[in-house]
Design a protein around this motif. Sequence first.
Motif, PDB file in Angstrom:
ATOM      1  N   THR A 146      35.971  48.108  56.397  1.00  0.00           N
ATOM      2  CA  THR A 146      35.565  48.836  55.458  1.00  0.00           C
ATOM      3  C   THR A 146      36.342  49.200  54.161  1.00  0.00           C
ATOM      4  O   THR A 146      35.639  48.782  53.009  1.00  0.00           O
ATOM      5  N   SER A 147      37.724  49.157  54.161  1.00  0.00           N
ATOM      6  CA  SER A 147      38.357  49.221  53.228  1.00  0.00           C
ATOM      7  C   SER A 147      38.626  48.054  52.464  1.00  0.00           C
ATOM      8  O   SER A 147      38.730  47.921  51.247  1.00  0.00           O
ATOM      9  N   LEU A 148      38.760  46.912  52.948  1.00  0.00           N
ATOM     10  CA  LEU A 148      38.911  45.632  52.342  1.00  0.00           C
ATOM     11  C   LEU A 148      37.662  45.464  51.456  1.00  0.00           C
ATOM     12  O   LEU A 148      37.498  45.119  50.421  1.00  0.00           O
ATOM     13  N   ARG A 149      36.502  45.666  52.007  1.00  0.00           N
ATOM     14  CA  ARG A 149      35.011  45.609  51.346  1.00  0.00           C
ATOM     15  C   ARG A 149      35.238  46.440  50.301  1.00  0.00           C
ATOM     16  O   ARG A 149      34.744  46.127  49.211  1.00  0.00           O
ATOM     17  N   ALA A 150      35.698  47.845  50.367  1.00  0.00           N
ATOM     18  CA  ALA A 150      35.756  48.888  49.220  1.00  0.00           C
ATOM     19  C   ALA A 150      36.521  48.312  47.924  1.00  0.00           C
ATOM     20  O   ALA A 150      36.160  48.681  47.038  1.00  0.00           O
ATOM     21  N   ILE A 151      37.369  47.493  48.348  1.00  0.00           N
ATOM     22  CA  ILE A 151      38.571  47.015  47.159  1.00  0.00           C
ATOM     23  C   ILE A 151      38.066  45.686  46.893  1.00  0.00           C
ATOM     24  O   ILE A 151      38.742  44.937  46.118  1.00  0.00           O
ATOM     25  N   GLY A 152      36.824  45.180  47.289  1.00  0.00           N
ATOM     26  CA  GLY A 152      36.416  43.917  46.572  1.00  0.00           C
ATOM     27  C   GLY A 152      36.798  42.655  47.638  1.00  0.00           C
ATOM     28  O   GLY A 152      36.442  41.729  47.039  1.00  0.00           O
ATOM     29  N   LYS A 153      37.423  42.704  48.538  1.00  0.00           N
ATOM     30  CA  LYS A 153      37.834  41.833  49.537  1.00  0.00           C
ATOM     31  C   LYS A 153      36.830  41.443  50.418  1.00  0.00           C
ATOM     32  O   LYS A 153      36.980  41.569  51.806  1.00  0.00           O
ATOM     33  N   ALA A 154      35.555  41.184  50.173  1.00  0.00           N
ATOM     34  CA  ALA A 154      34.388  41.022  50.937  1.00  0.00           C
ATOM     35  C   ALA A 154      34.756  39.812  51.897  1.00  0.00           C
ATOM     36  O   ALA A 154      34.365  39.951  53.307  1.00  0.00           O
ATOM     37  N   ASP A 155      35.131  38.757  51.552  1.00  0.00           N
ATOM     38  CA  ASP A 155      35.463  37.649  52.415  1.00  0.00           C
ATOM     39  C   ASP A 155      36.411  38.047  53.502  1.00  0.00           C
ATOM     40  O   ASP A 155      36.324  37.480  54.721  1.00  0.00           O
ATOM     41  N   GLU A 156      37.374  38.691  53.385  1.00  0.00           N
ATOM     42  CA  GLU A 156      38.424  39.071  54.270  1.00  0.00           C
ATOM     43  C   GLU A 156      37.789  39.946  55.295  1.00  0.00           C
ATOM     44  O   GLU A 156      37.974  39.841  56.563  1.00  0.00           O
ATOM     45  N   ALA A 157      36.991  40.972  54.754  1.00  0.00           N
ATOM     46  CA  ALA A 157      36.140  41.917  55.509  1.00  0.00           C
ATOM     47  C   ALA A 157      35.246  41.139  56.386  1.00  0.00           C
ATOM     48  O   ALA A 157      35.309  41.349  57.449  1.00  0.00           O
ATOM     49  N   ALA A 158      34.546  40.193  55.751  1.00  0.00           N
ATOM     50  CA  ALA A 158      33.605  39.526  56.804  1.00  0.00           C
ATOM     51  C   ALA A 158      34.391  38.630  57.712  1.00  0.00           C
ATOM     52  O   ALA A 158      33.748  38.492  58.775  1.00  0.00           O
ATOM     53  N   ALA A 159      35.397  38.161  57.509  1.00  0.00           N
ATOM     54  CA  ALA A 159      36.286  37.349  58.679  1.00  0.00           C
ATOM     55  C   ALA A 159      36.799  38.554  59.814  1.00  0.00           C
ATOM     56  O   ALA A 159      36.529  37.953  60.978  1.00  0.00           O
ATOM     57  N   ILE A 160      37.038  39.564  59.418  1.00  0.00           N
ATOM     58  CA  ILE A 160      37.425  40.718  60.341  1.00  0.00           C
ATOM     59  C   ILE A 160      36.306  40.819  61.155  1.00  0.00           C
ATOM     60  O   ILE A 160      36.197  40.720  62.633  1.00  0.00           O
ATOM     61  N   ASP A 161      35.000  41.016  60.613  1.00  0.00           N
ATOM     62  CA  ASP A 161      33.865  41.307  61.316  1.00  0.00           C
ATOM     63  C   ASP A 161      33.550  40.234  62.149  1.00  0.00           C
ATOM     64  O   ASP A 161      33.032  40.557  63.347  1.00  0.00           O
ATOM     65  N   ARG A 162      33.565  39.146  61.742  1.00  0.00           N
ATOM     66  CA  ARG A 162      33.193  37.797  62.704  1.00  0.00           C
ATOM     67  C   ARG A 162      34.342  37.679  64.010  1.00  0.00           C
ATOM     68  O   ARG A 162      33.748  37.566  65.151  1.00  0.00           O
ATOM     69  N   GLU A 163      35.414  38.233  63.514  1.00  0.00           N
ATOM     70  CA  GLU A 163      36.405  38.374  64.507  1.00  0.00           C
ATOM     71  C   GLU A 163      36.234  39.201  65.753  1.00  0.00           C
ATOM     72  O   GLU A 163      36.285  38.922  66.902  1.00  0.00           O
ATOM     73  N   VAL A 164      35.815  40.594  65.259  1.00  0.00           N
ATOM     74  CA  VAL A 164      35.248  41.440  66.146  1.00  0.00           C
ATOM     75  C   VAL A 164      34.004  41.082  66.942  1.00  0.00           C
ATOM     76  O   VAL A 164      33.960  41.285  68.148  1.00  0.00           O
ATOM     77  N   LEU A 165      32.994  40.656  66.122  1.00  0.00           N
ATOM     78  CA  LEU A 165      31.843  40.139  66.906  1.00  0.00           C
ATOM     79  C   LEU A 165      32.075  39.047  68.205  1.00  0.00           C
ATOM     80  O   LEU A 165      31.694  39.106  69.162  1.00  0.00           O
ATOM     81  N   ALA A 166      33.097  38.203  67.761  1.00  0.00           N
ATOM     82  CA  ALA A 166      33.319  37.091  68.741  1.00  0.00           C
ATOM     83  C   ALA A 166      34.163  37.606  70.110  1.00  0.00           C
ATOM     84  O   ALA A 166      33.988  37.255  70.932  1.00  0.00           O
TER      85      ALA A 166
END
Length: 472
Positions: free
Chosen positions: A257-277
């Motif tokens: 959430t915080s990474l996405r808020a500071i414009g680091k959408a790719d890093e945030a998405a990578a974490i989301d994928r990791e959590v989902l996996a």
Amino acid sequence: MRTTGILVLTGLMFVGSQAASAQERVVRVAKAMPTRYVEPACDLKYGHFLVSSAATYLKSGTEVADPVKTEDILNNAVSTASRAIVEADQGENGAAWYYMGRAYLQMGDIRGADSAFTRAARFAPDCAEDITSWRQRAWLPLMNPATEFVRDGNADSAMALFRMASIISRSMPQGYYNMGVLFANTGQTDSAIAYFRTAQGLAAADVKMFQRDRNAATYNLAAMLQRNGDHEQAAVELAKYVEWDPNDIDAKRALATSLRAIGKADEAAAIDREVLAAAQASGDMSTGDMMSMGITFFNDKKYEEAADAFRQVLAKEPWSRDARFNLANTYYALGQGEELVAAATELLAQDPLSEDARKLLAQGYRSVADTAKLIATVTELLAMPTTVNITAFSGTASGAALGGVAVGKQAERDGAEIAPTPKTLVVEFMSAEGGVVATTEVAVPALQPGVQFEWTAEGEGQGIVGWRYKVR
């Protein structure tokens, strides 16, 4: 699509369970002191007869059973040590300060003990460990009743005791941490941040002893930073926390959430994928979590990951209209026409008067170049005099309720207007196995274009997890 919130404060660090009134605070500290004299655990030289006399008074005051005599003798210990310091040039004699601190502590005088021990540690550094042990001996009887005050809703008294505990034992993080929680719970975010930072720093100084305290302080510090909108610093703290506890899903989601808020959408998405996996591997993630993840992926234009998340929701909750609708939208974004047709067809079987579902089906037929079915679907869409939007579904152990809004629409077929007509919705409440648990009917009147009709359908029975309706 919608997003969800993430962080929740972890609770107070409790250390015991004895209640205490304000008047008893000092008494409890005094009672926690030994009733037999304990020699210093360090090589401490008197250096002057007045210091020796102060030590003798301390020993006598410790072992006398009469409370009145005890106080008098201990006061003599303090005054004698003071005379040594002021009149006999013993201001840099650590022993004078040490015995003064011990006497204050024996009487339960927190501030006096803290002041004397601070100077004793400065002038007798070899006794620092011993002094710390005496401070901690006084710390516990302050922390225990403070936690009771918290449980009783007496935050002011709890705060006073936590402050006293943090004065007498400044190296212990729990008092600062708990004050941070109290400030956080009263909306004083800046103060909470300051105390969580202090607790974090103290705990980090001795990770072997305070690892859990460090982690909790860091997590809640990040929560407060997020509450203040400081996602840059929140991301820094959460990154530390996730490194220490890589299995904390909530923390990872907060970091995303915080990474996405500071414009680091790719890093945030990578974490989301990791959590989902990880959730796929363990099966621990709730369907609500997976839905939120899917929405996050969709908003980040990570459509493959979004589709995977929505499919997982449907695998566990096959009657989730929201998951099916989101999956159909995702197939549309991916340009996967066949999958879109299948998803939209299933959606209409559950929610046949949904205008959005019929539009999605039309887009699916357009994608697969099935002109005949596209024309038929658009014709049906234009001929719908009534559409339905489902607004709520809730279930209990003994039943469920479905809410919606019917809306009148200007309908036509072959250029001719179609007059509004009443309809009956036959609502079926479904079990997880696909059986019909209960059935009820909703009479929808003929609605002129733009006119709305709110309705609720209720069904009784156990095990209701979903719904569908048919039109009659």
